[in-house]
Structure formats: C-alpha cells, structure tokens
Write a protein that holds these residues in place. Sequence first.
Motif, PDB file in Angstrom:
ATOM      1  N   LEU A 210     100.032 -28.916  -2.447  1.00  0.00           N
ATOM      2  CA  LEU A 210      99.459 -29.928  -3.316  1.00  0.00           C
ATOM      3  C   LEU A 210      99.713 -31.314  -2.740  1.00  0.00           C
ATOM      4  O   LEU A 210     100.790 -31.603  -2.230  1.00  0.00           O
ATOM      5  CB  LEU A 210     100.059 -29.827  -4.715  1.00  0.00           C
ATOM      6  CG  LEU A 210      99.647 -30.931  -5.702  1.00  0.00           C
ATOM      7  CD1 LEU A 210      99.276 -30.336  -7.054  1.00  0.00           C
ATOM      8  CD2 LEU A 210     100.756 -31.972  -5.884  1.00  0.00           C
ATOM      9  N   PHE A 211      98.703 -32.164  -2.850  1.00  0.00           N
ATOM     10  CA  PHE A 211      98.824 -33.573  -2.508  1.00  0.00           C
ATOM     11  C   PHE A 211      98.669 -34.371  -3.789  1.00  0.00           C
ATOM     12  O   PHE A 211      97.673 -34.241  -4.499  1.00  0.00           O
ATOM     13  CB  PHE A 211      97.763 -33.963  -1.478  1.00  0.00           C
ATOM     14  CG  PHE A 211      97.811 -35.411  -1.066  1.00  0.00           C
ATOM     15  CD1 PHE A 211      99.008 -36.063  -0.867  1.00  0.00           C
ATOM     16  CD2 PHE A 211      96.637 -36.116  -0.866  1.00  0.00           C
ATOM     17  CE1 PHE A 211      99.044 -37.401  -0.484  1.00  0.00           C
ATOM     18  CE2 PHE A 211      96.657 -37.445  -0.476  1.00  0.00           C
ATOM     19  CZ  PHE A 211      97.872 -38.089  -0.287  1.00  0.00           C
ATOM     20  N   ASP A 212      99.650 -35.214  -4.078  1.00  0.00           N
ATOM     21  CA  ASP A 212      99.742 -35.975  -5.320  1.00  0.00           C
ATOM     22  C   ASP A 212      99.565 -37.453  -4.992  1.00  0.00           C
ATOM     23  O   ASP A 212     100.458 -38.082  -4.412  1.00  0.00           O
ATOM     24  CB  ASP A 212     101.121 -35.692  -5.938  1.00  0.00           C
ATOM     25  CG  ASP A 212     101.366 -36.386  -7.262  1.00  0.00           C
ATOM     26  OD1 ASP A 212     100.447 -37.065  -7.770  1.00  0.00           O
ATOM     27  OD2 ASP A 212     102.495 -36.241  -7.785  1.00  0.00           O
ATOM     28  N   VAL A 213      98.420 -38.010  -5.351  1.00  0.00           N
ATOM     29  CA  VAL A 213      98.088 -39.394  -5.025  1.00  0.00           C
ATOM     30  C   VAL A 213      98.537 -40.305  -6.167  1.00  0.00           C
ATOM     31  O   VAL A 213      98.111 -40.138  -7.304  1.00  0.00           O
ATOM     32  CB  VAL A 213      96.570 -39.565  -4.798  1.00  0.00           C
ATOM     33  CG1 VAL A 213      96.252 -41.003  -4.385  1.00  0.00           C
ATOM     34  CG2 VAL A 213      96.070 -38.583  -3.745  1.00  0.00           C
ATOM     35  N   GLY A 214      99.403 -41.267  -5.858  1.00  0.00           N
ATOM     36  CA  GLY A 214      99.958 -42.117  -6.893  1.00  0.00           C
ATOM     37  C   GLY A 214     101.001 -41.360  -7.694  1.00  0.00           C
ATOM     38  O   GLY A 214     100.931 -41.272  -8.923  1.00  0.00           O
ATOM     39  N   SER A 215     102.000 -40.816  -7.011  1.00  0.00           N
ATOM     40  CA  SER A 215     102.891 -39.811  -7.592  1.00  0.00           C
ATOM     41  C   SER A 215     103.878 -40.352  -8.619  1.00  0.00           C
ATOM     42  O   SER A 215     104.416 -39.574  -9.411  1.00  0.00           O
ATOM     43  CB  SER A 215     103.637 -39.067  -6.483  1.00  0.00           C
ATOM     44  OG  SER A 215     104.140 -39.953  -5.513  1.00  0.00           O
TER      45      SER A 215
ATOM     46  N   LEU B 202      94.075 -45.185 -11.979  1.00  0.00           N
ATOM     47  CA  LEU B 202      93.003 -45.915 -12.637  1.00  0.00           C
ATOM     48  C   LEU B 202      91.647 -45.687 -11.974  1.00  0.00           C
ATOM     49  O   LEU B 202      91.568 -45.364 -10.783  1.00  0.00           O
ATOM     50  CB  LEU B 202      93.326 -47.406 -12.641  1.00  0.00           C
ATOM     51  CG  LEU B 202      94.607 -47.801 -13.385  1.00  0.00           C
ATOM     52  CD1 LEU B 202      94.869 -49.289 -13.210  1.00  0.00           C
ATOM     53  CD2 LEU B 202      94.518 -47.429 -14.852  1.00  0.00           C
ATOM     54  N   ARG B 203      90.583 -45.894 -12.751  1.00  0.00           N
ATOM     55  CA  ARG B 203      89.216 -45.675 -12.266  1.00  0.00           C
ATOM     56  C   ARG B 203      88.928 -46.435 -10.973  1.00  0.00           C
ATOM     57  O   ARG B 203      88.370 -45.866 -10.026  1.00  0.00           O
ATOM     58  CB  ARG B 203      88.222 -46.118 -13.340  1.00  0.00           C
ATOM     59  CG  ARG B 203      86.752 -45.992 -12.944  1.00  0.00           C
ATOM     60  CD  ARG B 203      85.889 -46.856 -13.831  1.00  0.00           C
ATOM     61  NE  ARG B 203      86.221 -48.266 -13.662  1.00  0.00           N
ATOM     62  CZ  ARG B 203      85.915 -49.221 -14.546  1.00  0.00           C
ATOM     63  NH1 ARG B 203      85.308 -48.912 -15.667  1.00  0.00           N
ATOM     64  NH2 ARG B 203      86.252 -50.472 -14.311  1.00  0.00           N
ATOM     65  N   ASP B 204      89.281 -47.728 -10.920  1.00  0.00           N
ATOM     66  CA  ASP B 204      88.949 -48.525  -9.741  1.00  0.00           C
ATOM     67  C   ASP B 204      89.639 -47.993  -8.496  1.00  0.00           C
ATOM     68  O   ASP B 204      89.067 -48.018  -7.398  1.00  0.00           O
ATOM     69  CB  ASP B 204      89.330 -49.992  -9.962  1.00  0.00           C
ATOM     70  CG  ASP B 204      88.437 -50.679 -10.988  1.00  0.00           C
ATOM     71  OD1 ASP B 204      87.396 -50.094 -11.353  1.00  0.00           O
ATOM     72  OD2 ASP B 204      88.795 -51.791 -11.429  1.00  0.00           O
ATOM     73  N   VAL B 205      90.861 -47.504  -8.652  1.00  0.00           N
ATOM     74  CA  VAL B 205      91.586 -46.951  -7.503  1.00  0.00           C
ATOM     75  C   VAL B 205      90.975 -45.619  -7.089  1.00  0.00           C
ATOM     76  O   VAL B 205      90.802 -45.342  -5.896  1.00  0.00           O
ATOM     77  CB  VAL B 205      93.080 -46.798  -7.832  1.00  0.00           C
ATOM     78  CG1 VAL B 205      93.844 -46.266  -6.622  1.00  0.00           C
ATOM     79  CG2 VAL B 205      93.671 -48.129  -8.284  1.00  0.00           C
TER      80      VAL B 205
ATOM     81  N   THR C  53      84.216 -43.569 -20.884  1.00  0.00           N
ATOM     82  CA  THR C  53      83.226 -44.431 -20.225  1.00  0.00           C
ATOM     83  C   THR C  53      83.403 -44.487 -18.715  1.00  0.00           C
ATOM     84  O   THR C  53      82.508 -44.944 -18.003  1.00  0.00           O
ATOM     85  CB  THR C  53      83.279 -45.848 -20.807  1.00  0.00           C
ATOM     86  OG1 THR C  53      84.625 -46.336 -20.751  1.00  0.00           O
ATOM     87  CG2 THR C  53      82.803 -45.857 -22.257  1.00  0.00           C
ATOM     88  N   ASP C  54      84.555 -44.034 -18.212  1.00  0.00           N
ATOM     89  CA  ASP C  54      84.784 -43.990 -16.764  1.00  0.00           C
ATOM     90  C   ASP C  54      84.126 -42.789 -16.106  1.00  0.00           C
ATOM     91  O   ASP C  54      83.877 -42.783 -14.897  1.00  0.00           O
ATOM     92  CB  ASP C  54      86.290 -43.909 -16.456  1.00  0.00           C
ATOM     93  CG  ASP C  54      87.065 -45.125 -16.905  1.00  0.00           C
ATOM     94  OD1 ASP C  54      86.479 -46.213 -16.951  1.00  0.00           O
ATOM     95  OD2 ASP C  54      88.272 -44.975 -17.189  1.00  0.00           O
ATOM     96  N   VAL C  55      83.881 -41.751 -16.894  1.00  0.00           N
ATOM     97  CA  VAL C  55      83.477 -40.465 -16.327  1.00  0.00           C
ATOM     98  C   VAL C  55      82.178 -40.536 -15.522  1.00  0.00           C
ATOM     99  O   VAL C  55      82.127 -40.041 -14.386  1.00  0.00           O
ATOM    100  CB  VAL C  55      83.405 -39.390 -17.431  1.00  0.00           C
ATOM    101  CG1 VAL C  55      82.759 -38.110 -16.905  1.00  0.00           C
ATOM    102  CG2 VAL C  55      84.807 -39.097 -17.957  1.00  0.00           C
TER     103      VAL C  55
ATOM    104  N   ILE D  56      91.808 -32.526  -9.031  1.00  0.00           N
ATOM    105  CA  ILE D  56      92.091 -32.925 -10.408  1.00  0.00           C
ATOM    106  C   ILE D  56      92.226 -34.436 -10.443  1.00  0.00           C
ATOM    107  O   ILE D  56      93.091 -35.005  -9.771  1.00  0.00           O
ATOM    108  CB  ILE D  56      93.398 -32.275 -10.916  1.00  0.00           C
ATOM    109  CG1 ILE D  56      93.327 -30.749 -10.822  1.00  0.00           C
ATOM    110  CG2 ILE D  56      93.698 -32.725 -12.342  1.00  0.00           C
ATOM    111  CD1 ILE D  56      94.673 -30.058 -11.006  1.00  0.00           C
ATOM    112  N   LEU D  57      91.367 -35.088 -11.223  1.00  0.00           N
ATOM    113  CA  LEU D  57      91.410 -36.543 -11.370  1.00  0.00           C
ATOM    114  C   LEU D  57      91.600 -36.882 -12.836  1.00  0.00           C
ATOM    115  O   LEU D  57      90.939 -36.322 -13.702  1.00  0.00           O
ATOM    116  CB  LEU D  57      90.117 -37.194 -10.872  1.00  0.00           C
ATOM    117  CG  LEU D  57      89.683 -36.908  -9.433  1.00  0.00           C
ATOM    118  CD1 LEU D  57      88.379 -37.649  -9.130  1.00  0.00           C
ATOM    119  CD2 LEU D  57      90.769 -37.298  -8.442  1.00  0.00           C
ATOM    120  N   SER D  58      92.499 -37.832 -13.114  1.00  0.00           N
ATOM    121  CA  SER D  58      92.672 -38.283 -14.485  1.00  0.00           C
ATOM    122  C   SER D  58      93.094 -39.745 -14.475  1.00  0.00           C
ATOM    123  O   SER D  58      92.983 -40.422 -13.465  1.00  0.00           O
ATOM    124  CB  SER D  58      93.670 -37.396 -15.239  1.00  0.00           C
ATOM    125  OG  SER D  58      93.574 -37.620 -16.635  1.00  0.00           O
ATOM    126  N   GLY D  59      93.555 -40.219 -15.659  1.00  0.00           N
ATOM    127  CA  GLY D  59      93.759 -41.640 -15.851  1.00  0.00           C
ATOM    128  C   GLY D  59      92.476 -42.320 -16.296  1.00  0.00           C
ATOM    129  O   GLY D  59      92.311 -43.527 -16.146  1.00  0.00           O
TER     130      GLY D  59
END
Length: 203
Positions: free
Chosen positions: A64-69, A130-133, A159-161, A152-155
């Motif tokens: 697994l790679f965890d971005v913004g861990s 966050l969406r922008d990131v 309205t971001d979807v 898997i993306l969240s945060g």
Amino acid sequence: MSDRSTLVDVPPRFRVITDPRGAEVDDRTIVLGPSHAFGDGRHESTRMCLQALASFAPRGGFRLFDVGSGTGILSIGAAKLGGEAIGVDIDAAANAVAADNARRSAVEARVSFSATWPDGTFDVVVANILRDVLTALAPRIVARLAPRGTLILSGLVSTDVPEIVARYAPLLADRRPEIFERGAWRALVWRDAEPRADAGAAT
C-alpha cells in the motif's frame, strides 16, 4: 453505484485508541499517541478509508502507498490486514509521529514513512487529502497504482466528486469509481475485484 452508498463494515473492524497508556495491542487495534497530525480515526473520511481497506484490500500480502499519511493510521491499518505500507507526508514531524504510532501499534517492521515518494507500483493506493491536492497530484498518484490495483480517494464532499471523477477518469481508462458516503463526506474507490461474497449488509 449511486452517491447514496455506504461501506459495509467487515472484519477485521479496526479499533483506534488515542490514549496509549496501557493499551493492549492486537491484530485489530491501532494505537495513536498525542499529536497535531491529521488522522485520529474520528473523522468520517478516515473511517471510510479504513473501512475501504478492510473491505477491498487483497487478502494476504499486499503493498500500500499512503499519500498524505499524517498520523500513519491508514498505513498501520494496512499492516494490520497483512500488508506492507509506505506513507509519504511533506511534514517531517508527522512522519516522526507516524513512525512512533507504528511502533505503538506493533507494526513498525511493516511500514515506513518519508517525505520522498517511492518508486514502483502498489496494489493499493490511498489518499485522504483535500480536493485541490488530489487534483494536482492525480498523475503521480495513478502512476503508483498497479494495473489491477485499488485506488481509494477521500477527504471529499459531494460537490467535489464530479471534478475528481473527471480528473481521474482519463488516467484510469475511463473507469468509474464506486462512491461511498458518511455524513457530508465521500470516498471514491476504483477496483477491478468482484464484490466480497461475505461482505454482509450495508450499514
């Protein structure tokens, strides 16, 4: 899948402890020490990511790679499921906290944290930011995903979807994600695997 779906709560259900004094560690317990890093297990987006890992991560060994861990909670969760994880965060203090939490959770041999992105691809890539990131990092995130991997993306809020789906679709051969919700928050999951037969009823 509609925007009204919820993630099923499948074993192992994680238990997150934020007061580590005298905490007993087992294969479902994540122990977090005090810090200002993001990810204490109470935010809905973090909980959805943990449930997505429990539901959709490959059984047996996986990477697994965890971005913004942040606190390392998702990397630690992956290790509790039998995986190995690399977390990346631009905050050196957060990486130190995450490494300490991995030790508290007895998975320090299966996880590592750095400010530098790793080479190679991973069976699961998760980013709870966050969406922008997520938009800016999309090519780098998808480049770390194995051909049949799970993303898997969240945060995100509802309205971001559309923006995130539109940004990632060309990078993922126009595949559509499953969209899950908890309160105001959303998680998107791209995967190739068939749904688990033992997933049970949605909560």
